[in-house]
Design an enzyme around this catalytic site. Structure first.
Site, PDB file in Angstrom:
ATOM      1  N   ARG A  22       2.663  -0.682  -4.891  1.00 16.14           N
ATOM      2  CA  ARG A  22       2.631  -2.127  -4.689  1.00 16.14           C
ATOM      3  C   ARG A  22       1.763  -2.493  -3.508  1.00 16.14           C
ATOM      4  NH1 ARG A  22       8.151  -1.707  -3.479  1.00 16.14           N
ATOM      5  NH2 ARG A  22       8.054  -0.342  -5.265  1.00 16.14           N
ATOM      6  N   GLY A  40       0.818  -1.200   0.000  1.00 12.71           N
ATOM      7  CA  GLY A  40       0.000   0.000   0.000  1.00 12.71           C
ATOM      8  C   GLY A  40       0.850   1.247   0.000  1.00 12.71           C
ATOM      9  N   HIS A  41       1.945   1.200  -0.762  1.00 16.32           N
ATOM     10  CA  HIS A  41       2.832   2.343  -0.874  1.00 16.32           C
ATOM     11  C   HIS A  41       3.681   2.213  -2.144  1.00 16.32           C
ATOM     12  CE1 HIS A  41       5.445  -0.622   1.181  1.00 16.32           C
ATOM     13  NE2 HIS A  41       6.402  -0.059   0.463  1.00 16.32           N
ATOM     14  N   ALA A  42       4.430   3.261  -2.417  1.00 15.50           N
ATOM     15  CA  ALA A  42       5.405   3.266  -3.511  1.00 15.50           C
ATOM     16  C   ALA A  42       6.688   3.882  -2.969  1.00 15.50           C
ATOM     17  CB  ALA A  42       4.891   4.091  -4.693  1.00 15.50           C
ATOM     18  N   ILE A  57       5.839   6.922  -0.573  1.00 17.18           N
ATOM     19  CA  ILE A  57       4.591   7.593  -0.914  1.00 17.18           C
ATOM     20  C   ILE A  57       3.487   6.658  -0.430  1.00 17.18           C
ATOM     21  CG2 ILE A  57       3.138   8.539  -2.732  1.00 17.18           C
ATOM     22  CD1 ILE A  57       5.692   8.808  -4.451  1.00 17.18           C
TER      23      ILE A  57
END
Length: 135
Positions: free
Chosen positions: A97, A50-52, A122
């Protein structure tokens, strides 16, 4: 940019005999970065990710069980299953992802191109899309 330029699946060498199997990663042959951090995920209770990352490159493999990585470039989504210790996911460029669909008590190892930096994350999908299309 095509998703295939942002990540690649890598067949990790595997040598098997009557004693078992051995796999390895030689960094000048598979990876384009020096490893600065290694971490592992296990005992999954719920979806992760749940982030990049803005700059971080990662090479990810599952040594036991299987997991799905949902990869998203802000326009396209693809699912990649890691279900064998001789298959690796090399995330080259920024992708959102999510890690899901845990089967058979998976154990995941991540080789990272840099140390942990909160500023590289992010954590909002909308922020990721804005950042991605303004970079």
């Amino acid at each position: 940019m095509m998703m295939s330029l942002l990540y690649k699946l890598v067949q990790i060498p595997r040598f098997s005999d009557d004693r078992g199997s051995l796999s390895f990663v030689e960094f000048d042959q598979i990876l384009d970065f020096s490893i600065k951090r290694v971490y592992w995920l296990y005992d999954f209770k719920k979806d992760r990710g749940g982030h990049a990352h803005k700059d971080l490159q990662q090479f990810i493999f599952c040594t036991h069980g299987s997991v799905d990585f949902i990869l998203d470039d802000g326009q396209n989504r693809e699912s990649v299953t890691l279900d064998s210790p001789d298959k690796g996911l090399y995330i080259i460029k920024p992708l959102w992802r999510e890690v899901t669909n845990f089967q058979n008590n998976p154990q995941v190892i991540v080789l990272a191109s840099d140390i942990y930096k909160e500023s590289d994350y992010i954590k909002s999908y909308e922020e990721f899309k804005t950042w991605k299309f303004n970079s």
